[in-house]
Scaffold this active site. Structure first.
Site, PDB file in Angstrom:
ATOM      1  N   ASP A  21      -3.636  14.518   6.765  1.00 26.87           N
ATOM      2  CA  ASP A  21      -2.144  14.968   7.134  1.00 26.87           C
ATOM      3  C   ASP A  21      -1.325  15.059   6.036  1.00 26.87           C
ATOM      4  OD1 ASP A  21      -0.313  15.517   9.556  1.00 26.87           O
ATOM      5  OD2 ASP A  21       0.532  13.627   8.904  1.00 26.87           O
ATOM      6  N   ALA A  23      -2.220  15.637   3.029  1.00 31.06           N
ATOM      7  CA  ALA A  23      -2.526  16.797   2.030  1.00 31.06           C
ATOM      8  C   ALA A  23      -2.023  17.875   2.758  1.00 31.06           C
ATOM      9  CB  ALA A  23      -4.202  16.935   2.032  1.00 31.06           C
ATOM     10  N   HIS A 241       8.916   0.908   0.213  1.00 30.21           N
ATOM     11  CA  HIS A 241      10.010   1.905   0.076  1.00 30.21           C
ATOM     12  C   HIS A 241      11.520   1.160  -0.385  1.00 30.21           C
ATOM     13  CE1 HIS A 241       7.562   5.180   0.627  1.00 30.21           C
ATOM     14  NE2 HIS A 241       7.540   4.993   1.938  1.00 30.21           N
TER      15      HIS A 241
END
Length: 471
Positions: A21, A23, A241
């Site tokens: 997914d 890629a 993040h």
């Protein structure tokens, strides 16, 4: 961060997980956009590898479909044909051509001594085995490797993974990727702070009373129960993040924007972070999560986490940083909000109850910066009301000049620029301050889908302040 050559040296790029997914959604479209923008090397080859045994032609068809569906540049004309010719595929199984042979073939097609860039777009459980494979095959010397997040799931696993990686690759070869740091609007935090004398002098505890970093999502886990139910919102988003964005917001001015200086400044922020206090954490789970396919019926995995952390240094002592992220929340947004101390206002009548005295950085592409303040309401009386000024990337610059986060970071990796990639020590430090929470997590509290998390807990966490994003 600094001005770089328009093109990297010639390269062989090897995509592990090339049929997956990530890629399809990001890497193949991103590489094609770089090619269309004239930012790929003069000569390059892209070798895809995965467990799925497909042919070169099938891989090229998969790339065309991915770029058509998820890309920003149509795969047509000579640009597509030239890119298509660079693509080949080798299966990861024991039969068929070996990866070493496929890389040698690509190298001969390019000529000379091209660089090698490995991108590990594979599940985290496969990082160590893939890195060990590269080392055993003699492919590590002279190569660079991009490793996806999450880099470990706690301090012990992060140290073990770093040990495995550094057994084959020097730290200068390792690019731990966080696509948030490749966003134009996140990078613009540095420009906003350090290039404007109006803001940097006030970017401290004397003027700022709180900071919020808020990344809610409306999506559910989207069929990713195998990954998500063993990970949760804190590991998936906050460690990997939001803490990185905090590092950009809170760092001291670097001497230059080169990799060594920038990463050192972020490391100092992480070193000054106090360990997470479990009393200042809210863990939520949206109603219906346990009914998702593959989720345990008694799962205690949080689908939302809100955390208060503090930085124990001269610039930020006493300023709370509130971090929140999760699934099935009231909106999909990515914002940093800096709340400034209120001046005395008793001499002014104020109309309404809007927000003011805040700078809001929206780092969802294409991004914006808003300054909320009080202004006089037209009329005979001196009355104030909330007003705002907003800079929007989409209105101010040509969107075609921008690169999506993954595109920028893949380009930087080919150039060998580690400015926007995370150092091993920083990764371990963030897991270290997270240990109190990971070892003794508070129970999850239910919340309704499309809400802002468990009430009243999530609002009580931030008192006496209020979330910028709230119901």
């Amino acid at each position: 961060m600094t001005e770089t050559p328009s093109r990297p040296e010639n390269h062989v790029i090897i995509l592990f997980g090339a049929t997956g997914d990530l890629a399809r959604r990001k890497l193949l479209p991103g590489l094609f956009h770089l090619a269309a923008a004239g930012l790929m090397p003069d000569r390059y080859r892209i070798v895809g590898t995965a467990r799925s045994p497909i042919t070169d032609a099938q891989f090229r068809d998969l790339a065309h479909e991915a770029i058509t569906t998820f890309g920003t540049t149509e795969p047509t004309g000579e640009t597509w044909q030239a890119f298509r010719r660079t693509l080949s595929f080798v299966g990861a199984g024991p039969t068929g051509p070996s990866l070493v042979a496929a890389i040698d073939h690509a190298k001969r097609a390019i000529g000379g001594s091209p660089g090698r860039l490995f991108h590990l777009a594979v599940p985290p459980a496969a990082f160590e085995s893939t890195v060990s494979l590269l080392g055993a095959a003699g492919l590590a010397p002279g190569s660079r490797v991009i490793i996806e997040k999450p880099f470990g799931t706690d301090l012990r696993s992060a140290r073990a993974l770093n040990k495995t990686v550094n057994a084959s690759f020097d730290e200068s070869q390792v690019f731990r990727i966080d696509h948030f740091l490749g966003k134009e609007s996140v990078d613009n935090i540095l420009a906003f702070r350090f290039a404007n004398g109006l803001f940097e002098p006030a970017w401290n505890r004397r003027h700022i009373s709180y900071v919020q970093i808020d990344v809610p999502e409306t999506l559910s886990i989207e069929g990713r129960a195998d990954f998500y139910d063993h990970t949760g919102a804190y590991r998936d988003m906050i460690v990997t993040h939001l803490f990185q964005v905090l590092g950009f917001v809170a760092m001291e001015p670097p001497t230059t924007l080169g990799a060594d200086h920038l990463r050192a400044r972020m490391a100092r922020v992480f070193d000054a972070l106090r360990p997470v206090d479990v009393a200042h954490v809210v863990r939520g789970q949206y109603a219906g999560y346990r009914d998702e396919p593959g989720v345990a019926s008694d799962s205690q995995t949080e689908t939302m986490a809100a955390v208060r952390v503090e930085i124990d240094n001269r610039r930020w002592a006493g300023v709370p940083f509130f971090l929140r992220s999760g699934k099935r929340l009231g909106a999909s947004r990515q914002t940093v909000t800096l709340g400034f101390h209120q001046p005395p206002l008793h001499m002014f009548p104020i109309d309404g109850t809007g927000r003011w005295n805040e700078v809001v950085i929206d780092f969802a592409d294409p991004g914006s910066i808003t300054v909320d303040f009080l202004a006089k309401v037209p009329g005979a009386e001196m009355r104030l009301a909330a007003a705002s000024m907003t800079f929007r990337y989409a209105d101010s610059f040509r969107a075609g000049n921008g690169l999506e986060g993954y595109e920028r970071l893949i380009l930087d990796a080919m150039l060998g620029d580690q400015s926007l990639f995370t150092h091993a020590g920083a990764v371990e430090r963030l897991w270290e301050i997270s240990e109190p929470l990971l070892e003794n997590p508070p129970p999850v509290q239910p919340y309704a889908p499309a809400s802002w998390g468990p009430q009243p807990s999530v609002d009580e966490l931030i008192e006496p302040y209020r979330w910028r994003l709230r119901g």
